[in-house]
Write a protein that holds these residues in place. Structure first.
Motif, PDB file in Angstrom:
ATOM      1  N   PRO A  75       0.789  -1.230   0.000  1.00 28.08           N
ATOM      2  CA  PRO A  75       0.000   0.000   0.000  1.00 28.08           C
ATOM      3  C   PRO A  75       0.827   1.289   0.000  1.00 28.08           C
ATOM      4  CG  PRO A  75       0.062  -0.908   2.218  1.00 28.08           C
ATOM      5  CD  PRO A  75       0.797  -1.873   1.335  1.00 28.08           C
ATOM      6  N   THR A  76       2.140   1.181   0.160  1.00 31.89           N
ATOM      7  CA  THR A  76       2.969   2.386   0.302  1.00 31.89           C
ATOM      8  C   THR A  76       3.794   2.700  -0.940  1.00 31.89           C
ATOM      9  OG1 THR A  76       4.764   1.085   1.301  1.00 31.89           O
ATOM     10  CG2 THR A  76       3.167   2.090   2.800  1.00 31.89           C
ATOM     11  N   GLN A  77       3.708   1.879  -1.966  1.00 30.64           N
ATOM     12  CA  GLN A  77       4.598   2.024  -3.114  1.00 30.64           C
ATOM     13  C   GLN A  77       4.522   3.409  -3.755  1.00 30.64           C
ATOM     14  OE1 GLN A  77       4.379  -1.072  -6.046  1.00 30.64           O
ATOM     15  NE2 GLN A  77       5.669  -0.009  -7.504  1.00 30.64           N
ATOM     16  N   SER A  78       3.326   3.856  -4.092  1.00 35.16           N
ATOM     17  CA  SER A  78       3.200   5.139  -4.787  1.00 35.16           C
ATOM     18  C   SER A  78       3.655   6.303  -3.915  1.00 35.16           C
ATOM     19  CB  SER A  78       1.759   5.353  -5.246  1.00 35.16           C
ATOM     20  OG  SER A  78       0.874   5.331  -4.132  1.00 35.16           O
ATOM     21  N   ALA A  79       3.326   6.282  -2.620  1.00 38.54           N
ATOM     22  CA  ALA A  79       3.674   7.395  -1.732  1.00 38.54           C
ATOM     23  C   ALA A  79       5.184   7.476  -1.512  1.00 38.54           C
ATOM     24  CB  ALA A  79       2.960   7.240  -0.394  1.00 38.54           C
ATOM     25  N   ILE A  80       5.838   6.339  -1.237  1.00 32.80           N
ATOM     26  CA  ILE A  80       7.285   6.350  -1.019  1.00 32.80           C
ATOM     27  C   ILE A  80       8.012   6.751  -2.299  1.00 32.80           C
ATOM     28  CG2 ILE A  80       9.291   4.904  -0.502  1.00 32.80           C
ATOM     29  CD1 ILE A  80       7.595   3.296   1.405  1.00 32.80           C
TER      30      ILE A  80
END
Length: 491
Positions: A75-80
């Motif tokens: 769930p964090t791929q795009s934000a990181i």
């Protein structure tokens, strides 16, 4: 000569070699050994299952950490990627470093747990996990991000071996399957929590939240006994009997189990070195092959590839809300593993493995055929829509089937069948093989899906079909038998 005599005889020559537990704690339970404590806690512990379940629930925080680590990157791929200006390959490396760290942890896990005990090794595993999550939470560049992921992986590698072994060694034979399945149940809960909180928490906050399981685990370890079988192997007879009495209840007669463990330990000197030529004996090679085979096949059936790239698979199958669908799969996996926990000591390990692998074979066949047909028909046809639905249903069914047996049971059986004389080294090898195969599947799944989705699932289906044959031919039923009985059966 008795077990006690053996240790006394060797104490003069190597008394200093007898190691004490890394966490020589848990003195609270000694106070009420045969009488009620002021707080009345001994009355609760008179029910044997209560004490064991309490210990399992505490160490289950480790697998929850394991699952949270596994689920964090999805769930964090795009934000990181956006915040730290990472390329796709840089983020992919971030995700894979957990497996690399886990392989290093797996190599060390057996020897660490043998040298300082099961509780001590969990303490060692918790510390790098906490440091790793803090490093990710405060990361401003790739170095902290990568360092944090490696540290998490190292801790998870130790946890993945130590927790199932500890549970198997403390659980009574009638509860060992159910309690052993709690390990995988906790992993799925950790994955689901990462998916759930990842829907609405910022990635740094989610990383900070990741320290909670191990932060609670560390003080919890001070309130549970060490594995009685490890204490017996180390020659600490008094501590071994006290630990077993606490786990079985203060009113329970443990003399038969004590004698059984003593005989088992006495038959294999803890200082004896197993030579390579001796591994050709059936008592060693057969459990080694079964334990390694199950943990290798668990990964080669493609479950990590399916879970890691579930959003991609759902998008290709036509599902628009792929993140929510991924969380739904995580929730279903928890429920299916919960069923396994209930069935493990009723249906038996071997039957669950056969049903699970058979279900995965059929589900993967449906997914493979659906993708083959979908690629061959028009996007506007009704058959295309039906194939998209069948592909999604097949993926969900595969996850459910995996959770019913292949998820939890290989770890349970590995911890049950390995002889005590080689458990540390053999367990490390089996755990390393599992993590290496997980890394290979995760690394190749996306490439294979880009090559041909139907072909990818066909490969996974063939491995699942082979697993059915492997279990049918080689894997024994361990339900309702003590660890000593299971290991004697291979002689």
């Amino acid at each position: 000569m008795s077990f006690r005599d053996d240790n006394e005889a060797g104490s003069g020559a190597s008394g200093g070699d007898l190691r004490k537990p890394f966490l020589h704690t848990g003195s609270w339970y000694r106070m009420g050994s045969r009488q009620s404590s002021v707080m009345g806690s001994s009355q609760v512990l008179r029910e044997s299952s209560i004490s064991v379940v309490a210990c399992v629930l505490i160490v289950a925080l480790g697998p929850i950490q394991f699952g949270f680590t596994s689920g964090y990157s999805s769930p964090t791929q795009s934000a990181i990627t956006s915040d730290l200006s990472l390329t796709t390959s840089e983020f992919s490396l971030f995700g894979s470093l957990c497996n690399v760290g886990a392989m290093v942890g797996a190599i060390a896990s057996g020897q660490i747990s043998e040298y300082i005990g099961r509780k001590g090794s969990l303490m060692i595993a918790a510390i790098p996990n906490i440091i790793g999550w803090l490093a990710i939470s405060f990361a401003r560049d790739l170095s902290f991000l990568y360092m944090g992921r490696l540290l998490e992986g190292f801790g998870v590698g130790i946890i993945s071996y130590t927790v199932p072994v500890y549970i198997a060694e403390i659980a009574p034979q009638n509860l060992r399957g159910a309690l052993g399945s709690v390990n995988q149940l906790s992993v799925t809960i950790g994955i689901m929590l990462a998916y759930l909180f990842g829907l609405f928490l910022e990635w740094r906050v989610l990383a900070a939240l990741g320290i909670l399981p191990c932060t609670i685990l560390i003080p919890g370890l001070f309130f549970i006994p060490e594995s009685p079988r490890w204490l017996a192997k180390m020659g600490m007879t008094e501590e071994f009997e006290t630990s077993l009495q606490v786990l079985r209840g203060f009113d329970t007669d443990i003399s038969a189990e004590v004698n059984d463990i003593k005989r088992s330990v006495a038959s294999t000197s803890r200082r004896a070195t197993i030579r390579f030529a001796e591994l050709k004996q059936r008592r060693y090679w057969l459990p080694l092959m079964i334990g390694n085979g199950l943990l290798i096949l668990q990964q080669l059936t493609g479950i990590n590839g399916v879970l890691f790239y579930s959003s991609t698979i759902f998008e290709e199958a036509g599902v628009k809300s792929s993140n929510i669908a991924t969380f739904g799969v995580g929730a279903i996996q928890v429920l299916a593993t919960l069923v396994t926990t209930w069935l493990a000591d009723r249906a038996g390990r071997r039957l669950l493995l056969i049903v699970s692998a058979s279900g995965m074979t059929l589900s993967l066949l449906v997914v493979a055929v659906s993708f083959y047909v979908k690629d061959a028909v028009s996007d506007e046809s009704t058959l295309y829509t039906v194939c998209c639905f069948l592909a999604v249903a097949g993926v969900v069914a595969m996850v459910v089937a995996f959770s019913l047996g292949m998820g939890a049971i290989p770890w349970v059986i590995m911890s049950e069948i390995l002889p005590i004389s080689i458990k540390g080294l053999a367990g490390s090898i089996a755990t390393l093989a599992n993590w290496f195969c997980a890394w290979i599947v995760t690394l190749t799944a996306n490439i294979m899906l880009n090559w041909n989705s139907g072909g990818t699932f066909t490969v996974y289906m063939l491995v699942s079909a082979f697993t059915v044959a492997f279990v049918t031919i080689f894997v024994p039923e361990t339900k309702g038998r003590t660890l000593e009985e299971i290991q004697r059966s291979f002689r």
